[in-house]
Write a protein that holds these residues in place. Sequence first.
Motif, short mmCIF file in Angstrom:
data_model
loop_
_atom_site.label_atom_id
_atom_site.label_comp_id
_atom_site.label_asym_id
_atom_site.label_seq_id
_atom_site.Cartn_x
_atom_site.Cartn_y
_atom_site.Cartn_z
N ASN A 124 2.85 6.98 -4.79
CA ASN A 124 3.90 5.99 -4.96
C ASN A 124 3.97 5.61 -6.43
O ASN A 124 3.12 4.90 -6.95
N GLN A 125 4.97 6.11 -7.11
CA GLN A 125 5.06 5.95 -8.55
C GLN A 125 5.35 4.51 -8.95
O GLN A 125 6.22 3.84 -8.38
N LEU A 126 4.61 4.04 -9.95
CA LEU A 126 4.85 2.72 -10.53
C LEU A 126 6.09 2.81 -11.42
O LEU A 126 6.15 3.62 -12.34
N GLU A 168 8.26 3.03 -6.49
CA GLU A 168 9.37 3.88 -6.08
C GLU A 168 9.62 3.79 -4.58
O GLU A 168 10.77 3.79 -4.12
N HIS A 169 8.54 3.72 -3.80
CA HIS A 169 8.64 3.67 -2.33
C HIS A 169 8.02 2.37 -1.82
O HIS A 169 7.25 1.72 -2.54
N LYS A 362 5.20 -6.97 -0.69
CA LYS A 362 6.44 -7.05 0.06
C LYS A 362 7.35 -5.89 -0.35
O LYS A 362 7.72 -5.77 -1.52
N ALA A 363 7.67 -5.04 0.62
CA ALA A 363 8.55 -3.89 0.39
C ALA A 363 8.05 -3.05 -0.79
O ALA A 363 6.94 -2.52 -0.73
#
Length: 409
Positions: A124-126, A168-169, A362-363
């Motif tokens: 999950n890319q920052l 990103e996700h 959150k999300a």
Amino acid sequence: MTTQKGLIMHAGEISNLAQAQSLGEFHLDQDCLFVSGESCLLGHGIKHRFNLPIANTDYLVNELKAQLQAHQDDSENVIAFGVLPFCKYQTAQFIIPKQVAKWDKSVFSQWLNTQTADTTHQDNQLTEIRYLQDRAHFEQTVSEAKHLFDKGLLEKIVLSKQVELGFEHPINGKHVLNQLLTQSQSGYHFAFPTEHDSVLMGVSPELLLRKQDETVTSNPLAGSIPRDPCSKVEAQRRSALFNSKKDRYEHAVVIDDMRQLLEPVCDNLSIPAEPSLLHTATMWHLSTVISGHLKDPNTHILDLANQLHPTPALCGKPTKPAYQHILDLEGHGRDLFSGIIGWCDQHGNGEWVVVIRCGELKAHVAKLFAGAGIVAASDPSSEWLETEAKLKTMLNALSVQQAYTQFNK
């Protein structure tokens, strides 16, 4: 085995993974977790969620007792999980679960690991870092605090920063929690679904208060230094921290305040003459374990915990003026960060720790928090670096330590 009435299972009753898996999945949006030592207290589902103001301790305790009584049914083991914010003018959040189970930590870890292993984990890319208090702001507040010391207005103040990480996700919260359990073997792990559809999770090293009948225990921390992978440097840092006049003074301020609050309610209070060293996965801390025997065993844990909160370890000394200067200097409310989180039962027993080494997920966003105790001898640059080191607990759990460092070059 469990019942639908919320029976607590003592450690060892769920003794193998097959039994744990029979309970289904851990759901971050509706389950509460509090880990202490080798014991895991887990609340399944939300039977009742409610808020209570915390400015008046008597009102807080009486209303909490009433809520527990109202939802007791025929179970003798009704429990409320809760989190109290830093600000005394905000409200605490509480959850009474549908079911409560007490597990061995190792079994819960295995159970959670099987759930995360079954999901496809993607990098999950920052994508974004946003400081609510950037370095220039933070170091300026430290300098301004030192002027307050010069004027004799304060002895100590705790200043903090918050940083929001965008991904990103959507964040896989169970994976992050699993990482916290794996990477940080010590400390108090927690996860609490907030009323804002986020999850507050972390691993606090600091016990504000534990109460079991007439016995109370506290383990305040103040004075810190980052750990180092080199054993020689590690030994030097331990020695430097233990012998640091600045850190020993910062610690003594906290212990003196705890003594003043606990001595009147205890007929026997034990406080070691000097601190010991406690380590987490990323930091060394000066630590003192305080224990006492209550004069009145019926004292509710939040009768004491809400009076202790916020301690000089999270706020400053004198507490009231330090609290006001924090609001002025930081420029943003702390909300649940540097509050306290834990649980209590209908007998007034329970366990509460300070909300540090944590994040609110959150999300696609993780909001992280870190603070440092400031005294007259503090150096603004060093204090910023200390807060950066304290973020590593959550950065490592989010698997973005390297990306975070590159972002800030």
